[in-house]
Motif scaffolding. Structure first.
Motif, short mmCIF file in Angstrom:
data_model
loop_
_atom_site.label_atom_id
_atom_site.label_comp_id
_atom_site.label_asym_id
_atom_site.label_seq_id
_atom_site.Cartn_x
_atom_site.Cartn_y
_atom_site.Cartn_z
N GLU A 7 -34.74 -17.66 -24.58
CA GLU A 7 -33.78 -18.39 -23.51
C GLU A 7 -32.86 -19.52 -24.02
OE1 GLU A 7 -35.49 -22.23 -20.85
OE2 GLU A 7 -36.98 -20.85 -21.17
N ALA A 49 -29.78 -17.60 -25.15
CA ALA A 49 -29.05 -17.09 -23.85
C ALA A 49 -28.24 -17.89 -23.34
CB ALA A 49 -30.22 -16.54 -22.99
N GLU A 50 -28.58 -19.33 -23.48
CA GLU A 50 -27.63 -20.38 -22.75
C GLU A 50 -26.49 -20.57 -23.52
OE1 GLU A 50 -30.09 -23.74 -22.15
OE2 GLU A 50 -31.68 -22.77 -20.89
#
Length: 84
Positions: free
Chosen positions: A21, A24-25
């Motif tokens: 997560e 992914a940013e």
């Protein structure tokens, strides 16, 4: 951390589930990981704290400037510096 930084707890062996997560940013590129310790926070000196308290007291006593006054002063300084 007030920026977009993401803190991840890692035990040194297992990859945390939230790492995907966090990655992914981020846009593609090179990144440096840095360990965060509990004492990484910024602490003010006694003089800095006293200065902030003096400023707050001044504002409470009505000796502050309006945004318009600050803006005018900054524009005057910029104009004077640009004229050099």
């Amino acid at each position: 951390m007030g920026d977009a930084a993401k803190v991840i707890d890692w035990n040194g062996t297992d990859v945390p589930a939230d790492i995907a997560e966090a990655l992914a940013e981020l846009p593609p590129g090179r990144y440096r990981l840095q360990a965060v310790t509990d004492d990484d926070g910024y602490e003010l000196t006694l003089e800095q704290e006293a200065g902030i308290e003096a400023a707050r007291r001044s504002i409470r006593e009505g000796r502050g400037l309006t945004l318009e006054e600050v803006d005018a002063r900054m524009r005057a300084r910029i104009a004077a510096a640009s004229a050099r």
